[in-house]
Write a protein that holds these residues in place. Structure first.
Motif, short mmCIF file in Angstrom:
data_model
loop_
_atom_site.label_atom_id
_atom_site.label_comp_id
_atom_site.label_asym_id
_atom_site.label_seq_id
_atom_site.Cartn_x
_atom_site.Cartn_y
_atom_site.Cartn_z
N PHE A 278 0.87 -1.18 0.00
CA PHE A 278 0.00 0.00 0.00
C PHE A 278 0.91 1.22 0.00
CE2 PHE A 278 -2.93 3.25 1.32
CZ PHE A 278 -4.16 2.84 0.82
N TRP A 279 0.83 2.01 -1.08
CA TRP A 279 1.75 3.15 -1.25
C TRP A 279 1.12 4.38 -0.63
CZ3 TRP A 279 2.30 7.99 -3.26
CH2 TRP A 279 3.60 8.42 -3.52
N GLU A 280 1.81 4.95 0.38
CA GLU A 280 1.27 6.11 1.07
C GLU A 280 2.41 6.91 1.68
OE1 GLU A 280 -1.92 7.09 4.69
OE2 GLU A 280 -1.27 5.03 4.30
N HIS A 281 2.42 8.22 1.42
CA HIS A 281 3.43 9.10 2.00
C HIS A 281 2.75 10.36 2.48
CE1 HIS A 281 7.15 6.97 0.94
NE2 HIS A 281 6.48 6.57 -0.11
N GLY A 282 2.10 10.26 3.62
CA GLY A 282 1.43 11.41 4.18
C GLY A 282 0.15 11.76 3.42
N PRO A 283 -0.40 12.94 3.66
CA PRO A 283 -1.63 13.36 2.98
C PRO A 283 -1.43 13.43 1.47
CG PRO A 283 -1.13 14.80 4.83
CD PRO A 283 0.07 13.95 4.63
N GLY A 284 -2.48 13.10 0.71
CA GLY A 284 -2.40 13.17 -0.73
C GLY A 284 -2.74 11.86 -1.40
N PRO A 285 -2.49 11.75 -2.70
CA PRO A 285 -2.81 10.53 -3.44
C PRO A 285 -2.11 9.31 -2.86
CG PRO A 285 -2.34 12.32 -4.94
CD PRO A 285 -1.99 12.82 -3.57
N CYS A 286 -2.84 8.22 -2.75
CA CYS A 286 -2.27 6.97 -2.23
C CYS A 286 -3.13 5.82 -2.72
CB CYS A 286 -2.22 6.98 -0.70
SG CYS A 286 -3.85 7.06 0.07
N GLY A 287 -2.67 4.61 -2.46
CA GLY A 287 -3.48 3.47 -2.86
C GLY A 287 -2.70 2.18 -2.84
N PRO A 288 -3.37 1.07 -3.13
CA PRO A 288 -2.71 -0.24 -3.16
C PRO A 288 -1.79 -0.34 -4.36
CG PRO A 288 -4.94 -0.42 -3.98
CD PRO A 288 -4.80 0.99 -3.48
N CYS A 289 -0.92 -1.31 -4.32
CA CYS A 289 -0.01 -1.49 -5.45
C CYS A 289 0.19 -2.98 -5.72
CB CYS A 289 1.33 -0.82 -5.19
SG CYS A 289 2.25 -1.48 -3.78
N SER A 290 0.65 -3.25 -6.94
CA SER A 290 1.04 -4.60 -7.33
C SER A 290 2.52 -4.57 -7.71
CB SER A 290 0.23 -5.08 -8.53
OG SER A 290 -1.04 -5.56 -8.14
N GLU A 291 3.25 -5.54 -7.21
CA GLU A 291 4.67 -5.65 -7.56
C GLU A 291 4.90 -6.92 -8.35
OE1 GLU A 291 6.76 -3.28 -3.88
OE2 GLU A 291 6.40 -5.41 -3.62
N ILE A 292 5.81 -6.84 -9.31
CA ILE A 292 6.13 -8.00 -10.14
C ILE A 292 7.53 -8.49 -9.76
CG2 ILE A 292 6.35 -8.89 -12.48
CD1 ILE A 292 4.55 -6.64 -13.43
N TYR A 293 7.63 -9.79 -9.51
CA TYR A 293 8.88 -10.43 -9.09
C TYR A 293 9.33 -11.43 -10.16
CZ TYR A 293 8.32 -8.80 -4.24
OH TYR A 293 8.21 -8.05 -3.09
N PHE A 294 10.64 -11.64 -10.20
CA PHE A 294 11.20 -12.67 -11.08
C PHE A 294 11.89 -13.72 -10.22
CE2 PHE A 294 14.48 -14.58 -13.76
CZ PHE A 294 13.76 -14.85 -14.93
N ASP A 295 11.57 -14.97 -10.46
CA ASP A 295 12.16 -16.09 -9.71
C ASP A 295 13.45 -16.52 -10.40
OD1 ASP A 295 12.82 -18.35 -8.35
OD2 ASP A 295 11.01 -19.48 -8.89
N ARG A 296 14.58 -16.29 -9.74
CA ARG A 296 15.88 -16.61 -10.32
C ARG A 296 16.27 -18.07 -10.10
NH1 ARG A 296 20.10 -13.74 -7.98
NH2 ARG A 296 21.28 -13.89 -9.93
N GLY A 297 15.43 -18.81 -9.37
CA GLY A 297 15.71 -20.22 -9.18
C GLY A 297 16.18 -20.55 -7.78
#
Length: 876
Positions: free
Chosen positions: A158-177
């Motif tokens: 959840f991306w949030e830095h004080g008052p103002g626009p904010c919201g959930p986020c999706s992160e993409i990961y790579f599996d190196r093995g």
């Protein structure tokens, strides 16, 4: 999945999102524009915050960038770990109230799987634990397997830095093995090991945090993404860390070539190689964006990075200056994407060279100070206070302190030193507390929604306008009365709003029912021109029609000085070299103050050459043209841009023939002849590597000439001369007479001093194996005391002279020690210090001669009486 170079990856990403209707913007400069919450740009979205908040209208609703970034929070770990670095590039695609989750997720997946051709089974997606909408989109629309989606909590997703626009986020990961994993049964996405690499963060800014726990939905949600270019390159090149990425490796190879070493063979050397590589990348980009070394702010960050790199060069055995060679490789690797590196190459090389040379002297100074500490240390431990002072005050690294201490059989109280450093960091952090929250707060925008002001002042002197807004007492008001101090915004104006170093206009605004004096004019980010007025009579109302009349005589003087600033810069570049860049200016009706990058004071001949060159252009009556054109066309013309400034697609170019061409939004005369004449008043230092010239034109020169002629006439009158042409010869004659009189006076004084010295020596007292003569001499200055001391020392080898000269409320003490007295143990520096302390003073000096000051004149006699005892102690 094929190997792909970092520069190729960057281009593929930007091309991909251009194909999705995004406007490709060049990287913003590292210096934040109109944002005091940040020292340096540290993310892709940072320079676009005002687009997200709605304070500034973006150039398009869809934008893509590759943003250069600097982060120095973990500077001490750079080189020690494989992960930490101060410079990185952030890829981003942004939607300002346009597309949202459906498009952002689909395009991210398409780029990863189709363009980068990453294996689907190697990719993982995280979502905010409560974001069922994102889960459905990823699984049902994008087609990601449900077992490759991980829900994480607010701290992670959840991306949030004080008052103002904010919201959930999706992160993409790579599996190196699994071979890169920790082997724990719990190992998975989010684990701290090196198996799963997070490389892309897609933020769904759909809420507007009120700072009190409320998250109302935004009417027009935004998309803010960030993907570390170096991280993506690590994935595509199948390497463990950013230092193994192709472009960075080429820099490392250059460092190794200079140092005569090989990367990967010695852990200690590898740390230094990584530090140099990372830090030179950072400083090269910082200097290209106009940051200069200094002792505070972003300039201190630059200086610190340069010094760390230089010091690690010494640890590698590099004893000469070398950082410019590394910087050349950095420029070669990145100039395709960042042309400013090539454009500013000479400047970058010069700054690095001067700073490295300066630090070389610092290292030598620090070594000398450390040697003194070691010499005077009675134990085997250098205190944390001394180590911290060497580091903080003199820039002498703690590692080097430890190394030299070890060579002398000593250690450093590192724990105490670390505590002091931690206290310093905490103080710095306190100054930046809540910067994240403040970064979204922005400025109080009372003029939100007010249309931008049309500026007519390039061609018109006066205009008819309509009042759009009135600000008084920190609030928007509908009207203002006589005596009120207000800010007035009009639909159009001929008043210039302060910017680009040119001061704002003053003048008068008249309405049917009001008269206003305009004391200053400024403009905000929304291009509202704010007239700072005093209502002199009547009442002014929103909607009133007014006539605007700037003080045109003042404006003309400002324009003369602004055009002079352009001519001055062109002349400086021709005389000193193309490393000269504007580093700041102030253009007012009185004068022009021009700061520029240069590393030495200008010689008189250089100043004369610059001044004559500008006056040649003025007297040639060269037309000054002002044209708007596409920025690329302006660059082809050779027009100079302001160092580190951000420009739009269309720029205004001010040209004085072929002599000067600059990007500029200021006002100018239409012919150089209108400057009249140009005269440099002074040339001084403004900062490290920055010089300052102050000059005048037009009536400024006229007034200067009148003042100078008046001074000459008054001086001639004092000297009783009828003809000022004889002034120089007469002054030279007077100086010769004065010099002769001073010489004769010196002879008389010397004779009198000699007679006085003989009397004083006759009354000398015995102190052990030497004799001591003392005296208090009213009116004797330091020079007279020295002369008398020299006579005693030269004529009586076994004597010590202690003389005090009193002048008003001040007293000097001089001590001289004869050759034999010196051999017997007398020391002038020690005697002067001890005697002065009896009278509340201090001082010291060489063994044969020293001086000190006395503060308490009532104790001067007793201090002189104590001199024999002091000498006797020394010669025992």
């Amino acid at each position: 999945m094929q190997w792909m170079g970092l520069n190729e990856i960057r281009e593929k990403y930007l091309e991909f999102f251009e194909g999705k209707g995004h406007l490709r913007l060049p990287s913003f400069p590292l210096i934040p524009k109109d944002d005091n919450s940040l020292l340096l740009i540290n993310s892709g979205m940072a320079p676009m915050k005002k687009y997200f908040t709605g304070e500034v209208t973006p150039p398009r609703k869809r934008v893509t960038t590759c943003q250069k970034c600097i982060r120095t929070g973990d500077i001490e770990n750079v080189g020690i770990t494989d992960r930490h670095g101060t410079f990185f590039e952030m890829l981003g695609n942004f939607s300002f109230g346009d597309y949202f989750k459906h498009e952002a997720t689909a395009w991210a997946w398409e780029f990863c799987t189709k363009v980068m051709e990453m294996p689907v089974d190697k990719l993982w997606v995280t979502i905010y634990q409560d974001d069922d909408e994102a889960f459905d989109i990823w699984t049902k629309e994008v087609g990601v397997a449900a077992d490759h989606i991980v829900r994480l909590g607010k701290e992670d997703n959840f991306w949030e830095h004080g008052p103002g626009p904010c919201g959930p986020c999706s992160e993409i990961y790579f599996d190196r093995g699994p071979e890169h994993g920790c082997g724990k049964p719990t190992c998975g996405v989010g684990c701290d090991c090196d198996r799963y690499v997070e490389f892309w963060n897609v933020v769904f800014s759909q809420f507007d945090c009120d700072g009190h726990g409320g998250y109302p939905p935004m009417e027009h949600p935004n998309i803010d993404t960030g993907m570390g270019l170096e991280r993506l390159a690590c994935v595509m090149q199948n390497v463990d860390n950013l230092f193994l990425v192709d472009t960075v490796q080429n820099i490392i190879k250059k460092v190794c070539e200079i140092a005569g070493t090989e990367y990967g063979k010695n852990k200690k050397n590898d740390v230094s190689i990584r530090v140099i590589t990372d830090h030179v990348r950072s400083v090269t980009f910082m200097i290209a964006d106009g940051i200069m070394p200094s002792n505070n702010g972003r300039g201190y960050v630059l200086r610190r990075l340069l010094r760390r790199a230089a010091r690690h060069g010494r640890l590698l055995g590099i004893e000469r200056s070398f950082l410019t060679e590394v910087a050349e490789t950095v420029i070669h690797e990145s100039c395709g994407a960042y042309p400013e590196l090539s454009e500013k190459k000479e400047m970058i090389m010069k700054v690095i060279s001067v700073e490295e040379e300066s630090f070389s002297k610092t290292i030598d100074q620090g070594t000398a100070l450390l040697n003194d500490i070691i010499k005077n240390n009675k134990g085997t431990v250098i205190s944390g206070e001394d180590a911290f002072k060497l580091s903080d005050t003199y820039g002498f690294p703690i590692d080097l302190t430890k190394e030299i201490a070890g060579e002398n059989g000593m250690t450093v109280d590192e724990e105490s030193c670390r505590k002091l450093m931690q206290e310093q960091r905490q103080t710095a952090r306190a100054a930046r507390k809540n910067a994240g929250a403040e970064s979204w707060a922005g400025e109080s925008d009372l003029l939100k929604g007010v249309p931008e002001t049309e500026f007519l002042g390039y061609k018109e002197k006066t205009a008819q306008a309509k009042v759009l807004a009135i600000v008084a007492g920190g609030s928007r008001v509908e009207s203002a009365d006589a005596g009120d101090e207000i800010g007035l915004v009009l639909d159009c104006t001929t008043f210039y709003g302060e910017s680009g170093g040119q001061v704002g206009d003053t003048g008068v605004i008249n309405a049917d029912d009001a008269v206003l004096d305009v004391n200053d004019t400024t403009k905000n980010h929304a291009k509202n021109y704010i007239h700072h007025c005093t209502v002199q009579a009547g009442t002014i109302r929103v909607g009133d029609s007014v006539s605007v009349q700037p003080n045109w005589e003042r404006r003309e003087a400002i324009m003369r000085n602004h055009t002079a600033a352009h001519l001055l810069q062109a002349a400086l570049r021709k005389v000193l070299g193309t490393h000269v860049e504007q580093a700041g200016q102030l253009v007012s009706e009185q004068h022009v103050r021009f700061d520029f990058t240069h590393f030495a004071a200008l010689a008189a001949e250089e100043l004369q050459k610059v001044e004559k060159m500008v006056n040649d252009i003025i007297l040639s009556a060269v037309p000054v043209e002002m044209r708007e054109m596409p920025i690329e066309e302006a660059k082809k013309l050779g027009a100079m841009a302001l160092f580190g400034e951000k420009y739009g697609k269309v720029v205004r170019v001010v040209s004085a023939g072929d002599f000067s061409k600059e990007f500029c939004g200021g006002t100018h005369v239409d012919n150089t002849a209108k400057l009249g004449l140009f005269k440099i008043l002074s040339e001084t230092s403004a900062a490290a590597g920055v010089r300052r010239i102050e000059a005048v034109t037009g009536y400024g020169v006229y007034n200067l000439l009148n003042d100078s002629l008046n001074t000459i006439d008054q001086t001639a009158a004092v000297l009783k001369l009828n003809n000022t042409a004889d002034l120089t010869a007469h002054a030279e004659q007077l100086m010769a007479q004065l010099k002769q009189a001073e010489s004769e006076l010196e002879k008389v004084n010397a004779k009198m001093a000699g007679q006085q010295v003989e009397q004083l020596m006759a009354s000398a007292k015995q102190a052990g194996s030497v004799r001591v003569c003392t005296a208090k001499l009213n009116g004797a200055d330091a020079a007279a005391l020295r002369t008398m001391c020299d006579k005693v020392r030269d004529s009586a080898p076994d004597m010590v002279a202690v003389f005090a000269g009193v002048n008003g409320a001040k007293a000097n003490i001089a001590v001289a020690v004869g050759k034999d007295a010196l051999t017997n143990g007398a020391h002038a520096g020690k005697i002067a210090k001890a005697v002065a302390q009896f009278a509340g003073g201090n001082g010291g000096g060489k063994p044969d001669f020293a001086m000190a000051g006395a503060k308490d004149l009532t104790k001067l006699d007793s201090a002189l009486n104590a001199a024999c005892g002091v000498v006797e102690e020394l010669v025992k």
